[in-house]
Design an enzyme around this catalytic site. Structure first.
Site, PDB file in Angstrom:
ATOM      1  CG  HIS A 124       0.828   5.192  -5.373  1.00  0.00           C
ATOM      2  ND1 HIS A 124      -0.369   6.015  -5.306  1.00  0.00           N
ATOM      3  CD2 HIS A 124       0.464   4.048  -4.834  1.00  0.00           C
ATOM      4  CE1 HIS A 124      -1.192   5.165  -4.659  1.00  0.00           C
ATOM      5  NE2 HIS A 124      -0.836   3.981  -4.361  1.00  0.00           N
TER       6      HIS A 124
ATOM      7  CE1 TYR B 255      -4.732   5.536  -2.462  1.00  0.00           C
ATOM      8  CE2 TYR B 255      -4.041   6.476  -0.204  1.00  0.00           C
ATOM      9  CZ  TYR B 255      -3.763   5.498  -1.284  1.00  0.00           C
ATOM     10  OH  TYR B 255      -3.030   4.472  -1.056  1.00  0.00           O
TER      11      TYR B 255
END
Length: 287
Positions: A150, A53
């Site tokens: 993830h 991110y």
């Protein structure tokens, strides 16, 4: 119920999704810093991020903004995805080009298209260890409250070796809970087959029979469930009706006790306040 009870539901059921903190199309560092601190002041106690991110900037912002409040929050981060070489090479230019891209419709469109492409993945022991240690440094902490793989493919989940590495990291004190961030309900159901999974994050809207099966199993296995993507999933064809649909998704999700936390994915303080006001109103109507 605008007093302590409303604050309790914010603390106990909501989290801030931090995917766009520090990103080219998200908030700059100063604005993101302010948003994180304001979310904490309004009762948010779970913050969800990942190594990718903002190319790591989201984690850096959280680490700096939370500071001494670290032990009063639940930090969720993820490992397993990484940026390709060309993105890493371009990273030093990010601060210079970001203002130009934000002012350009064409630039924003190109970045949005680039973000739609899947990122490469590395679920090897070495890759995961390096990613997790780097995340902890950026977060300015020595452990994550919840550490997730993830978006691993089904074969990685079924094989179990990547989760085994997370298990070792937990044993080493670098995580309290471990689990998997999934892209859909079917992958979430597969994740529940591994008894080491203590947390699952996934989209939980719209309601389906498969979602009910997942939540029932998660409840019986005492798995910590994080629901995300409510606003995007609830968005109807008309953007003018986006918020009413999202509010329905939010209040319906909060009514499901099996969902441990519902993420608010926003970069705007006004939007955060709008969501919290809807939660308070829902609590008032149920009292």
């Amino acid at each position: 119920m605008n007093g302590p009870a409303a604050l309790d539901v914010v603390q106990q059921r909501l989290g801030l999704g931090c995917a766009r903190l520090g990103s080219v199309l998200g908030r700059d560092r100063a604005g993101a810093f302010t948003l994180v601190q304001a979310a904490f002041d309004r009762g948010i106690r779970l913050f969800d991020t990942a190594n990718i991110y903002g190319q790591g900037e989201s984690e850096r912002i959280l680490g700096a903004a939370l500071g001494s409040r670290r032990k009063r929050v639940t930090l969720v981060t993820k490992a397993g995805q990484y940026f390709p070489a060309w993105m890493r090479v371009a990273k030093p230019l990010k601060s210079a080009v970001t203002p130009l891209i934000r002012r350009s419709g064409a630039g924003r469109h190109l970045i949005s298209k680039a973000r739609e492409a899947p990122l490469p993945q590395n679920f090897s022991d070495h890759g995961l260890r390096a990613s997790i240690d780097a995340s902890l440094r950026r977060l300015n902490t020595d452990y994550a409250d919840i550490l997730l793989l993830h978006s691993p493919p089904a074969d990685v989940i079924a094989r179990g070796d990547a989760l085994g590495l997370l298990d070792k990291m937990r044993e080493a004190g670098k995580a309290i809970k471990i689990g998997i961030s999934c892209e859909d309900i079917q992958t979430g159901l597969l994740a529940l087959n591994d008894p080491r999974v203590e947390a699952v994050e996934l989209p939980l809207w719209p309601p389906t029979e498969a979602m009910d099966r997942f939540l029932d199993r998660a409840r019986r296995q005492a798995v910590f469930v994080i629901g995300r993507g409510l606003i995007n999933a609830a968005q109807p064809a008309s953007s003018n009706d986006r918020w009413p649909a999202a509010r329905t998704a939010l209040t319906a999700s909060l009514a499901r006790s099996e969902i441990s936390r519902v993420l608010i994915g926003t970069t705007r303080l006004a939007h955060l306040d709008q969501v919290l006001d809807a939660v308070r109103r829902a609590e008032t109507s149920c009292s």
